[in-house]
Design an enzyme around this catalytic site. Structure first.
Site, PDB file in Angstrom:
ATOM      1  CB  SER A 133      -0.880   0.016   1.255  1.00 15.48           C
ATOM      2  OG  SER A 133      -1.548   1.260   1.371  1.00 15.48           O
ATOM      3  CE1 TYR A 146      -3.922  -2.180   5.106  1.00 20.94           C
ATOM      4  CE2 TYR A 146      -3.281   0.034   4.433  1.00 20.94           C
ATOM      5  CZ  TYR A 146      -3.725  -1.239   4.109  1.00 20.94           C
ATOM      6  OH  TYR A 146      -3.958  -1.581   2.794  1.00 20.94           O
TER       7      TYR A 146
HETATM    8  N1  LIG Z   1      -8.754  -0.682  -1.349  1.00 17.96           N
HETATM    9  C1  LIG Z   1      -7.725   0.091  -1.180  1.00 17.96           C
HETATM   10  O1  LIG Z   1      -7.852   1.336  -1.262  1.00 17.96           O
HETATM   11  C2  LIG Z   1      -6.359  -0.493  -0.897  1.00 17.96           C
HETATM   12  C3  LIG Z   1      -5.282   0.384  -0.809  1.00 17.96           C
HETATM   13  C4  LIG Z   1      -4.015  -0.120  -0.563  1.00 17.96           C
HETATM   14  C5  LIG Z   1      -3.826  -1.473  -0.403  1.00 17.96           C
HETATM   15  N2  LIG Z   1      -4.886  -2.327  -0.464  1.00 17.96           N
HETATM   16  C6  LIG Z   1      -4.636  -3.761  -0.271  1.00 17.96           C
HETATM   17  O2  LIG Z   1      -5.242  -4.499  -1.303  1.00 17.96           O
HETATM   18  C7  LIG Z   1      -5.545  -5.812  -0.845  1.00 17.96           C
HETATM   19  C8  LIG Z   1      -6.981  -6.157  -1.204  1.00 17.96           C
HETATM   20  O3  LIG Z   1      -7.851  -5.327  -0.460  1.00 17.96           O
HETATM   21  P1  LIG Z   1      -9.252  -4.785  -1.000  1.00 17.96           P
HETATM   22  O4  LIG Z   1      -9.203  -3.321  -0.897  1.00 17.96           O
HETATM   23  O5  LIG Z   1      -9.611  -5.415  -2.297  1.00 17.96           O
HETATM   24  O6  LIG Z   1     -10.217  -5.273   0.180  1.00 17.96           O
HETATM   25  P2  LIG Z   1     -11.441  -6.310   0.227  1.00 17.96           P
HETATM   26  O7  LIG Z   1     -12.432  -6.010  -0.836  1.00 17.96           O
HETATM   27  O8  LIG Z   1     -11.871  -6.285   1.653  1.00 17.96           O
HETATM   28  O9  LIG Z   1     -10.747  -7.712  -0.113  1.00 17.96           O
HETATM   29  C9  LIG Z   1      -9.885  -8.327   0.793  1.00 17.96           C
HETATM   30  C10 LIG Z   1      -9.714  -9.776   0.401  1.00 17.96           C
HETATM   31  O10 LIG Z   1      -8.810 -10.382   1.340  1.00 17.96           O
HETATM   32  C11 LIG Z   1      -9.331 -11.638   1.700  1.00 17.96           C
HETATM   33  N3  LIG Z   1      -8.924 -12.024   3.059  1.00 17.96           N
HETATM   34  C12 LIG Z   1      -9.011 -11.302   4.200  1.00 17.96           C
HETATM   35  N4  LIG Z   1      -8.545 -12.021   5.239  1.00 17.96           N
HETATM   36  C13 LIG Z   1      -8.143 -13.217   4.732  1.00 17.96           C
HETATM   37  C14 LIG Z   1      -7.572 -14.380   5.280  1.00 17.96           C
HETATM   38  N5  LIG Z   1      -7.314 -14.513   6.600  1.00 17.96           N
HETATM   39  N6  LIG Z   1      -7.281 -15.420   4.459  1.00 17.96           N
HETATM   40  C15 LIG Z   1      -7.545 -15.339   3.154  1.00 17.96           C
HETATM   41  N7  LIG Z   1      -8.093 -14.257   2.545  1.00 17.96           N
HETATM   42  C16 LIG Z   1      -8.383 -13.221   3.345  1.00 17.96           C
HETATM   43  C17 LIG Z   1     -10.832 -11.537   1.567  1.00 17.96           C
HETATM   44  O11 LIG Z   1     -11.320 -12.825   1.179  1.00 17.96           O
HETATM   45  P3  LIG Z   1     -12.454 -13.668   1.944  1.00 17.96           P
HETATM   46  O12 LIG Z   1     -13.145 -12.746   2.922  1.00 17.96           O
HETATM   47  O13 LIG Z   1     -13.351 -14.112   0.835  1.00 17.96           O
HETATM   48  O14 LIG Z   1     -11.703 -14.767   2.564  1.00 17.96           O
HETATM   49  C18 LIG Z   1     -11.018 -10.550   0.422  1.00 17.96           C
HETATM   50  O15 LIG Z   1     -11.151 -11.223  -0.811  1.00 17.96           O
HETATM   51  C19 LIG Z   1      -5.248  -5.810   0.654  1.00 17.96           C
HETATM   52  O16 LIG Z   1      -3.985  -6.396   0.876  1.00 17.96           O
HETATM   53  C20 LIG Z   1      -5.229  -4.330   1.004  1.00 17.96           C
HETATM   54  O17 LIG Z   1      -4.435  -4.058   2.139  1.00 17.96           O
HETATM   55  C21 LIG Z   1      -6.153  -1.852  -0.689  1.00 17.96           C
END
Ligand SMILES: NC(=O)c1ccc[n+]([C@@H]2O[C@H](COP(=O)([O-])OP(=O)(O)OC[C@H]3O[C@@H](n4cnc5c(N)ncnc54)[C@H](OP(=O)(O)O)[C@@H]3O)[C@@H](O)[C@H]2O)c1
Length: 269
Positions: A133, A146
């Site tokens: 991130s 985070y």
């Molecule tokens: N959205 C943003 O603005 C943003 C910015 C910077 C970085 N990121 C990073 O991008 C990545 C994806 O996030 P997102 O924004 O797409 O959020 P999201 O929609 O909440 O998706 C998160 C995913 O992680 C999975 N997950 C969570 N805990 C888990 C576990 N213990 N084992 C396996 N899978 C797990 C969930 O799958 P299930 O619940 O189906 O298991 C879900 O598919 C993350 O690493 C986040 O830190 C996001």
């Protein structure tokens, strides 16, 4: 000439960035497999299969990687995308809550790398993309763990890359800015916010909530990941952010530490 299709595993592909990356790569003709803790709930999108994986469990990760290899015979690309957010004053975050976050965001990716590397080594190459991130470049107020988890994953990836290059394996990070996903809903929070920290915390969270309204389409990040996968010599880090988020990374590098800190404080006050 289009690149030959690859076997690509994306963790956390039931929603958000992981799902968008999977949809784009499947459409490009790759053999994509995603993971979810509850794969049966996410099967609706139909574009690629979901395998059960909880990244906080060694057994679950090992079984999922074995299943992918058994189904496809190889593993070319692993995208460690599964992750959680966390919010709360640092003082109120218990070590247990912090450990849950690190177990998913840092050790989760490590478990998957450990399980995938023997197959990649046997194949003579592979690509590991760890989703970190922009927040890993600085300590964001009320999101201390985070920022810490993503900074740690950056350094982990850097070290891993130096170790696996000799096997023809590339490891790199993709740093997203703010994208429109479910991340806010699943953020870990302390049970109790101390009175002294409440005003600063609530103000900062209101500003964060407001900025998420302007967050971007996950497919923009998926397009970058597609380019990374097709790159002959991928870079160490890809920053996928615009405006103030991208500018902040430059300012962090050039400004004296306290001056940068004052700027961050002012933004959230
Ligand atoms: N959205 C943003 O603005 C943003 C910015 C910077 C970085 N990121 C990073 O991008 C990545 C994806 O996030 P997102 O924004 O797409 O959020 P999201 O929609 O909440 O998706 C998160 C995913 O992680 C999975 N997950 C969570 N805990 C888990 C576990 N213990 N084992 C396996 N899978 C797990 C969930 O799958 P299930 O619940 O189906 O298991 C879900 O598919 C993350 O690493 C986040 O830190 C996001």
């Amino acid at each position: 000439m289009p690149a030959p299709p690859k076997v690509i595993l994306i963790t956390g592909a039931s929603s958000g960035l992981g799902k968008a990356i999977g949809l784009r790569l499947a459409k490009a003709g790759h053999n994509v497999l995603g993971t979810s803790r509850q794969p049966q709930l996410g099967e609706g999108h139909g574009a690629f299969p979901l395998v059960a994986m909880d990244v906080t469990s060694d057994d679950s990760v090992n079984a999922a990687i074995a299943e992918v290899i058994q189904r496809t015979g190889r593993l070319d690309v692993v995208i460690n995308n599964a992750g959680l957010g966390i919010q709360g004053p640092a003082e109120d975050i218990t070590p247990e809550l912090a450990a849950r976050l690190l177990d998913t965001n840092l050790l989760g990716a490590h478990r998957v790398c450990r399980a995938a590397l023997p197959q990649m080594r046997a194949q003579g190459g592979g690509l590991i993309i760890n989703v970190t991130s922009v927040a890993g470049n600085f300590g964001l107020p009320y999101r201390s763990f985070y920022s810490a988890s993503k900074a740690a994953l950056e350094r982990y990836t850097e070290a891993l890359s130096t170790e696996v290059a000799r096997f023809g394996i590339h490891a790199l990070t993709v740093q997203p800015g703010e994208f429109n996903t479910n991340i806010a809903a699943a953020r870990l929070k302390p049970d109790v916010i101390s009175e002294a920290n409440k005003p600063g915390y609530e103000k900062a969270m209101a500003i964060l909530g407001g900025s998420m309204h302007y967050s971007r389409d996950p497919d923009e990040l998926a397009q970058v990941v597609e380019k990374v996968i097709n790159a002959r010599r991928p870079k160490a880090t890809y920053i996928v952010a615009q405006g103030v988020q991208r500018l902040s990374i430059v300012l962090k590098k050039v400004l004296p530490g306290r001056m940068f800190e004052r700027m961050v404080r002012k933004h959230y006050e």
